[in-house]
Design a protein around this motif. Structure first.
Motif, PDB file in Angstrom:
ATOM      1  N   CYS A  93       1.120   4.873 -14.587  1.00 18.52           N
ATOM      2  CA  CYS A  93       1.735   4.686 -13.272  1.00 18.52           C
ATOM      3  C   CYS A  93       0.948   5.462 -12.228  1.00 18.52           C
ATOM      4  O   CYS A  93       0.231   6.423 -12.532  1.00 18.52           O
ATOM      5  CB  CYS A  93       3.186   5.161 -13.282  1.00 18.52           C
ATOM      6  N   GLY A  94       1.084   5.032 -10.981  1.00 14.27           N
ATOM      7  CA  GLY A  94       0.391   5.716  -9.902  1.00 14.27           C
ATOM      8  C   GLY A  94       0.696   5.083  -8.560  1.00 14.27           C
ATOM      9  O   GLY A  94       1.590   4.237  -8.438  1.00 14.27           O
ATOM     10  N   LYS A  95      -0.077   5.478  -7.551  1.00 16.83           N
ATOM     11  CA  LYS A  95       0.146   5.008  -6.182  1.00 16.83           C
ATOM     12  C   LYS A  95      -0.972   4.060  -5.756  1.00 16.83           C
ATOM     13  O   LYS A  95      -2.148   4.325  -6.012  1.00 16.83           O
ATOM     14  CB  LYS A  95       0.208   6.195  -5.216  1.00 16.83           C
ATOM     15  N   VAL A  96      -0.591   2.979  -5.121  1.00 15.57           N
ATOM     16  CA  VAL A  96      -1.569   2.015  -4.607  1.00 15.57           C
ATOM     17  C   VAL A  96      -2.271   2.625  -3.398  1.00 15.57           C
ATOM     18  O   VAL A  96      -1.625   3.006  -2.418  1.00 15.57           O
ATOM     19  CB  VAL A  96      -0.881   0.691  -4.217  1.00 15.57           C
ATOM     20  N   LYS A 127       0.850  -1.183   0.000  1.00 19.76           N
ATOM     21  CA  LYS A 127       0.000   0.000   0.000  1.00 19.76           C
ATOM     22  C   LYS A 127       0.894   1.244   0.000  1.00 19.76           C
ATOM     23  O   LYS A 127       1.937   1.272   0.654  1.00 19.76           O
ATOM     24  CB  LYS A 127      -0.893  -0.006   1.236  1.00 19.76           C
ATOM     25  N   ASN A 128       0.491   2.254  -0.770  1.00 18.37           N
ATOM     26  CA  ASN A 128       1.213   3.524  -0.938  1.00 18.37           C
ATOM     27  C   ASN A 128       2.461   3.383  -1.802  1.00 18.37           C
ATOM     28  O   ASN A 128       3.225   4.346  -1.932  1.00 18.37           O
ATOM     29  CB  ASN A 128       1.595   4.149   0.413  1.00 18.37           C
ATOM     30  N   SER A 129       2.693   2.203  -2.383  1.00 17.22           N
ATOM     31  CA  SER A 129       3.843   2.045  -3.266  1.00 17.22           C
ATOM     32  C   SER A 129       3.503   2.555  -4.672  1.00 17.22           C
ATOM     33  O   SER A 129       2.336   2.671  -5.046  1.00 17.22           O
ATOM     34  CB  SER A 129       4.275   0.581  -3.331  1.00 17.22           C
ATOM     35  N   LYS A 130       4.529   2.867  -5.452  1.00 17.14           N
ATOM     36  CA  LYS A 130       4.362   3.323  -6.831  1.00 17.14           C
ATOM     37  C   LYS A 130       4.434   2.118  -7.768  1.00 17.14           C
ATOM     38  O   LYS A 130       5.370   1.309  -7.697  1.00 17.14           O
ATOM     39  CB  LYS A 130       5.452   4.327  -7.191  1.00 17.14           C
ATOM     40  N   VAL A 131       3.439   1.998  -8.650  1.00 19.65           N
ATOM     41  CA  VAL A 131       3.380   0.867  -9.571  1.00 19.65           C
ATOM     42  C   VAL A 131       3.015   1.374 -10.964  1.00 19.65           C
ATOM     43  O   VAL A 131       2.530   2.499 -11.133  1.00 19.65           O
ATOM     44  CB  VAL A 131       2.337  -0.178  -9.111  1.00 19.65           C
ATOM     45  N   CYS A 132       3.245   0.509 -11.957  1.00 21.08           N
ATOM     46  CA  CYS A 132       2.867   0.820 -13.333  1.00 21.08           C
ATOM     47  C   CYS A 132       2.111  -0.354 -13.927  1.00 21.08           C
ATOM     48  O   CYS A 132       2.393  -1.522 -13.598  1.00 21.08           O
ATOM     49  CB  CYS A 132       4.106   1.106 -14.184  1.00 21.08           C
ATOM     50  N   THR A 168      -6.983  -7.717  -6.608  1.00 14.91           N
ATOM     51  CA  THR A 168      -6.850  -6.440  -7.298  1.00 14.91           C
ATOM     52  C   THR A 168      -6.451  -5.350  -6.312  1.00 14.91           C
ATOM     53  O   THR A 168      -6.565  -5.529  -5.096  1.00 14.91           O
ATOM     54  CB  THR A 168      -8.163  -6.048  -7.988  1.00 14.91           C
ATOM     55  N   VAL A 169      -6.002  -4.221  -6.844  1.00 13.24           N
ATOM     56  CA  VAL A 169      -5.665  -3.065  -6.023  1.00 13.24           C
ATOM     57  C   VAL A 169      -6.231  -1.814  -6.683  1.00 13.24           C
ATOM     58  O   VAL A 169      -6.417  -1.767  -7.910  1.00 13.24           O
ATOM     59  CB  VAL A 169      -4.135  -2.918  -5.835  1.00 13.24           C
ATOM     60  N   ASP A 170      -6.506  -0.806  -5.887  1.00 15.14           N
ATOM     61  CA  ASP A 170      -6.900   0.492  -6.411  1.00 15.14           C
ATOM     62  C   ASP A 170      -5.649   1.336  -6.603  1.00 15.14           C
ATOM     63  O   ASP A 170      -4.844   1.474  -5.669  1.00 15.14           O
ATOM     64  CB  ASP A 170      -7.867   1.193  -5.455  1.00 15.14           C
ATOM     65  N   VAL A 171      -5.500   1.897  -7.778  1.00 11.93           N
ATOM     66  CA  VAL A 171      -4.334   2.722  -8.113  1.00 11.93           C
ATOM     67  C   VAL A 171      -4.805   4.121  -8.494  1.00 11.93           C
ATOM     68  O   VAL A 171      -5.656   4.277  -9.386  1.00 11.93           O
ATOM     69  CB  VAL A 171      -3.525   2.114  -9.272  1.00 11.93           C
ATOM     70  N   TYR A 172      -4.260   5.117  -7.812  1.00 11.39           N
ATOM     71  CA  TYR A 172      -4.519   6.509  -8.173  1.00 11.39           C
ATOM     72  C   TYR A 172      -3.406   6.937  -9.124  1.00 11.39           C
ATOM     73  O   TYR A 172      -2.247   7.104  -8.726  1.00 11.39           O
ATOM     74  CB  TYR A 172      -4.549   7.389  -6.933  1.00 11.39           C
ATOM     75  N   THR A 173      -3.752   7.059 -10.395  1.00 13.99           N
ATOM     76  CA  THR A 173      -2.727   7.280 -11.428  1.00 13.99           C
ATOM     77  C   THR A 173      -2.220   8.718 -11.407  1.00 13.99           C
ATOM     78  O   THR A 173      -2.842   9.618 -10.838  1.00 13.99           O
ATOM     79  CB  THR A 173      -3.295   6.965 -12.822  1.00 13.99           C
ATOM     80  N   ASP A 174      -1.089   8.905 -12.064  1.00 12.77           N
ATOM     81  CA  ASP A 174      -0.505  10.249 -12.166  1.00 12.77           C
ATOM     82  C   ASP A 174      -1.398  11.188 -12.970  1.00 12.77           C
ATOM     83  O   ASP A 174      -1.248  12.417 -12.898  1.00 12.77           O
ATOM     84  CB  ASP A 174       0.878  10.161 -12.828  1.00 12.77           C
ATOM     85  N   GLN A 175      -2.331  10.624 -13.743  1.00  9.44           N
ATOM     86  CA  GLN A 175      -3.267  11.436 -14.512  1.00  9.44           C
ATOM     87  C   GLN A 175      -4.515  11.808 -13.712  1.00  9.44           C
ATOM     88  O   GLN A 175      -5.444  12.421 -14.238  1.00  9.44           O
ATOM     89  CB  GLN A 175      -3.691  10.689 -15.797  1.00  9.44           C
TER      90      GLN A 175
END
Length: 285
Positions: A229-232, A217-222, A241-248
């Motif tokens: 890419c974004g943060k978990v 959690k809170n790691s950066k993934v692509c 699955t995980v929710d990712v808040y993308t850079d966009q």
């Protein structure tokens, strides 16, 4: 001689009893336990006895007279329970009388009660002895034992686990709720007994295994497919699955198998003193 698992009426816990005959599952039997002779139900196949174990004994299959007598004693116990509750109210005793149970030979009556503090109930002994000649045993029980004996519906809509299948009350911690990604709301995490839900404990191992396959959690993934890419922000162990808040600025649910660590995200060295992975550490945050 065989060892039979039997169950008493007010608890799902199985007790091993030594028997000369391998009674069929579902058979009502008379057993000699710690309190005295009682009616129990055979709940499993017979096994081999262990020389170093101590067992109760199955005396015989319950006869129609035994079962009729057991029903009479059950009704007598219910009547005595309500009488004692009334007398406790008259004396302003801060106690909840949960159950009154006789042994089959009516030599002992056990009064199970719960109280927030240590309380003296000797004033009720006379009330019991006015109704029976049996010896009186007052047994203090905790909130979980109370819920087990009385039964209740859990948050899932089914009867609470302690009344249906739990064999022991294992320790439950808030850490288990964190690992299962549950909101830390005391009302939602507590069972009918007011304590943390027992199911948190026996489901915990499965969640720990599932978390090993998820990013921190809170790691950066692509994302392998889109390259986004974004943060978990949240983990979903059961769906993988995980929710990712993308850079966009978008929130996406993505299968963990389609994700990789972002190039600028370096793995953290080591773990906590319990030897847990960094993924599990962040799951507790």
């Amino acid at each position: 001689m065989v060892v039979l698992p039997v169950r008493f009426e007010r608890s799902p816990r199985l007790h091993s009893m030594l028997s000369e005959e391998p009674y069929a599952v579902g058979t009502k039997v008379v057993v000699q336990g710690k309190r005295g002779p009682e009616i129990a139900t055979v709940r499993g196949e017979g096994g081999e006895p262990h020389p170093q174990e101590r067992y109760g004994a199955v005396l015989r299959a319950a006869t129609p007279d035994d079962l009729e007598r057991w029903e009479e004693l059950h009704r007598a116990g219910e009547d005595l329970k309500w009488l004692l509750r009334a007398r406790a109210r008259e004396r302003s005793l801060p106690v909840k009388l949960v159950a009154v149970e006789f042994t089959l030979d009516e030599s002992l009556v056990t009064v199970s009660y719960s109280a927030d503090e240590r309380i003296e109930l000797t004033s009720l002994i006379g009330e019991v002895r006015s109704q029976t000649r049996a010896r009186v045993n007052f047994a203090a029980i905790g909130p979980r034992e109370q819920a087990q004996m009385l039964g209740a519906l859990g948050a899932c809509g089914r009867e609470n686990c302690s009344s249906t299948h739990l064999q022991d009350f294992a320790p439950v911690s808030i850490r288990m709720a964190r690992d299962q990604q549950l909101p830390l709301n005391p009302e939602k995490l507590s069972g009918p007994c007011g304590r943390l839900l027992c199911c948190l404990q026996f489901e915990h191992t499965q969640y720990v295994d599932l978390l090993k396959n998820l990013p921190r959690k809170n790691s950066k993934v692509c994302h392998d497919g889109s390259g986004a890419c974004g943060k978990v922000t949240k983990l979903h162990p059961l769906t993988g699955t995980v929710d990712v808040y993308t850079d966009q600025g978008m929130l996406q649910g993505i299968p963990a198998t389609e994700l990789r660590r972002a190039p600028d995200e370096s793995p953290k060295a080591g773990g906590d003193r319990g030897g847990k992975s960094t993924r599990q550490q962040d799951a507790d945050a």
